[in-house]
Design a protein around this motif. Structure first.
Motif, PDB file in Angstrom:
ATOM      1  N   ARG A   1     -19.368 -20.353  -3.056  1.00  0.00           N
ATOM      2  CA  ARG A   1     -19.874 -20.947  -4.309  1.00  0.00           C
ATOM      3  C   ARG A   1     -20.394 -22.349  -4.002  1.00  0.00           C
TER       4      ARG A   1
ATOM      5  N   CYS B   1     -13.586  -7.094 -17.115  1.00  0.00           N
ATOM      6  CA  CYS B   1     -13.851  -8.074 -16.071  1.00  0.00           C
ATOM      7  C   CYS B   1     -12.836  -7.920 -14.945  1.00  0.00           C
TER       8      CYS B   1
ATOM      9  N   VAL C   1     -25.809 -13.798  -5.616  1.00  0.00           N
ATOM     10  CA  VAL C   1     -25.282 -12.664  -6.381  1.00  0.00           C
ATOM     11  C   VAL C   1     -26.223 -12.329  -7.545  1.00  0.00           C
ATOM     12  N   THR C   2     -26.809 -13.364  -8.142  1.00  0.00           N
ATOM     13  CA  THR C   2     -27.622 -13.137  -9.337  1.00  0.00           C
ATOM     14  C   THR C   2     -28.975 -12.507  -9.016  1.00  0.00           C
TER      15      THR C   2
ATOM     16  N   GLY D   1     -22.801 -24.325  -8.510  1.00  0.00           N
ATOM     17  CA  GLY D   1     -22.007 -23.111  -8.657  1.00  0.00           C
ATOM     18  C   GLY D   1     -22.727 -21.807  -8.361  1.00  0.00           C
ATOM     19  N   TRP D   2     -23.928 -21.860  -7.789  1.00  0.00           N
ATOM     20  CA  TRP D   2     -24.572 -20.590  -7.428  1.00  0.00           C
ATOM     21  C   TRP D   2     -23.663 -19.821  -6.468  1.00  0.00           C
ATOM     22  N   GLU D   3     -23.602 -18.517  -6.652  1.00  0.00           N
ATOM     23  CA  GLU D   3     -22.750 -17.664  -5.835  1.00  0.00           C
ATOM     24  C   GLU D   3     -23.580 -16.973  -4.746  1.00  0.00           C
TER      25      GLU D   3
ATOM     26  N   MET E   1     -15.502 -12.988  -6.701  1.00  0.00           N
ATOM     27  CA  MET E   1     -16.416 -13.014  -7.852  1.00  0.00           C
ATOM     28  C   MET E   1     -15.947 -12.051  -8.932  1.00  0.00           C
ATOM     29  N   THR E   2     -16.445 -12.268 -10.150  1.00  0.00           N
ATOM     30  CA  THR E   2     -16.162 -11.344 -11.236  1.00  0.00           C
ATOM     31  C   THR E   2     -17.158 -10.200 -11.182  1.00  0.00           C
ATOM     32  N   GLU E   3     -16.694  -9.053 -11.655  1.00  0.00           N
ATOM     33  CA  GLU E   3     -17.584  -7.899 -11.748  1.00  0.00           C
ATOM     34  C   GLU E   3     -17.173  -7.130 -12.993  1.00  0.00           C
ATOM     35  N   ALA E   4     -18.174  -6.576 -13.700  1.00  0.00           N
ATOM     36  CA  ALA E   4     -17.874  -5.795 -14.901  1.00  0.00           C
ATOM     37  C   ALA E   4     -18.342  -4.371 -14.693  1.00  0.00           C
TER      38      ALA E   4
END
Lengths: 122, 354
Positions: free
Chosen positions: A79, A69, A95-96, A84-86, A60-63
């Motif tokens: 996924r 990124c 994740v969200t 596309g929910w992670e 996954m991406t993380e900031a």
């Protein structure tokens, strides 16, 4: 009361990064090997009911800062194939919104056999 | 309406008597230049651009301070936030900034000179966000003046307000402790068409839907992570969107759950940014026709936390507190929308304690 146990696979059949879907329960259960640890998630996405465990095992991406990124947790994120929910495979949470979760089951290794522990034996 | 004292009007529009009067507040070089008059000449209101009875003997409606005060403060309004409009996006960035500076000098001199504990007007620092360096200077020039309580920018823009070229402007507002108000502008310059599909033909289309452009700015501010960078930044959408914000926000929520990975700096569900970062001035076009639906409408759109009463005096959409409270708001929502939300946002003390 003892738990019902189901044979998933021989340890050689489920390498790190692999998943096997076992026909348990109403939707099946996906058993994942994440870096040598096993995790079992219901094959049902809480969003719209997709066969979640057929999705891609990825990262996954993380900031750390806005616009910075990074790619993290490779192999730990599932996924959903439909929207596309992670999901974090190790916790079953999205994740969200980590309060949203798919049901998980214990996985046991006895000798060379991976076993899934589902409901109680009646 | 039982209690009409201590109301805060979050948006009223003073104006110079004649368009060129602004030149008295401009530098010598700029006085020589042409710039647009205040009229929005593409979509004038077909009856009158101004509310009945607001035209003074001389000059434009909203330009006579005595008439302005006697009319606006008649209905229980105690404090009004003044948001003078500027003249549209100028093709000459520096001229645009000078119009903002002149507007601020005029506002400070004519309308805010007696701002103190008893002053009933507070003002907005007009800045040109397409000149970020100039906008930052303008904010710093006025931020210590007790009369200025917010920064104001046009709704019209050449890029949505979350984009990185604007970050220094919002950062300066944060450092000054001021919210940023967004309002469609006067005049006409080099704006894009008022809708993404082009120009409307009639006033009815323009006035009903141009304010929806607020959402492109709000979604950009969220998706670009501006609120994650600046946890105390607040935006006031000063002419529209109060009634429809949640319908749009739910779309953002839904998509964010699926495509979070493209903007991982957005740490929260989009709706969770609203209470900390957004307020909406309520206009009289925005309440449900079905009177029975009002309480639900307020709940769904989180009106008790997000909405601010705004008179829009002296524009045609002018609504007194009594007119906007018909049908009557539930008591708690009334207290917040007509008084407390704006008092909290602008640091005002009102005569009726919460």
């Amino acid at each position: 009361m003892s738990k019902r146990r189901v044979v998933v696979a021989h340890v050689d059949e489920l390498a790190p990064g692999d998943v096997k879907i076992v026909p348990e329960g109403k939707f099946g259960v996906g058993v994942f090997n994440v870096g040598g640890e096993y995790f079992a998630l219901t094959n049902y996405c809480p969003h719209r009911g997709a066969p979640l465990c057929r999705g891609k095992v990825t990262g996954m991406t993380e900031a750390t800062d806005p616009y910075e990124c990074a790619w993290v947790r490779e192999g730990e994120i599932l996924r959903c194939p439909w929207h596309g929910w992670e999901f974090a495979i190790k916790s079953g949470t999205t994740v969200t919104e980590p309060k949203r979760q798919v049901k998980m089951y214990p996985v046991i290794v006895e000798g060379d056999t991976i076993l899934l522990e589902t409901g109680d034996v009646r | 309406m039982t209690d009409v004292a201590g109301i805060v009007d979050a948006c009223a529009h003073p104006i110079v008597q004649r368009g060129d009067d602004l030149k008295a507040y401009m530098g010598e070089v700029w006085k020589q230049r042409f710039f647009p008059a205040p009229e929005r000449y593409l979509y004038p209101h077909p009856v009158s651009d101004f509310a009945p009875g607001t035209r003074p003997e001389e000059g434009a409606p909203g330009s006579d301070r005595a008439l302005f005060e006697s009319q606006l403060f008649a209905g229980g309004i105690e404090t009004a936030i003044l948001l003078p409009l500027t003249r549209g996006l100028s093709p000459d960035i520096d001229l645009g900034s000078e119009i903002c500076s002149a507007t601020n000098r005029w506002l400070a001199e004519v309308w805010l000179e007696d701002t103190g504990a008893d002053g009933r007007f507070r003002g907005s620092i007009r800045v040109n966000p397409h000149d970020p360096e100039g906008a930052v200077k303008e904010i710093r020039r006025w931020s210590d003046h007790p009369g200025f309580v917010q920064v104001a920018v046009p709704m019209e823009a050449h890029a949505p307000y979350g984009k990185r070229q604007y970050l220094p402007v919002w950062q300066a507002a944060v450092e000054a402790g001021l919210p940023v108000a967004v309002h469609t502008d006067d005049g006409a310059g080099v704006e894009f068409p008022p809708s993404p599909v082009g120009y409307f033909r009639h006033h009815i289309e323009y006035s009903s839907f141009v304010s929806f452009n607020f959402f492109y700015h709000l979604s950009s501010l969220i998706a670009e992570g501006v609120f994650d960078r600046m946890p105390t930044l607040k935006f006031v959408f000063a002419d529209g969107g109060a009634d429809s914000v949640m319908a749009f926000m739910w779309r953002l929520n839904d998509h964010w759950r699926a495509v979070r990975h493209e903007q991982p700096w957005v740490k929260h569900l989009p709706t969770e940014y609203l209470r900390d970062h957004a307020r909406f001035c309520l206009s009289r076009m925005e309440l449900p026709e079905d009177e029975e639906a009002l309480a639900r409408w307020i709940d769904v759109n989180d009106g008790a936390n997000l909405w601010l009463y705004a008179s829009n005096y002296p524009h045609w959409s002018y609504a007194t507190p009594q007119q906007l409270n018909e049908p009557a708001f539930p008591a708690e929502a009334f207290e917040r929308v007509f008084r407390q939300n704006a008092a909290d946002l602008y640091g005002l003390t009102t005569s009726v304690p919460a």
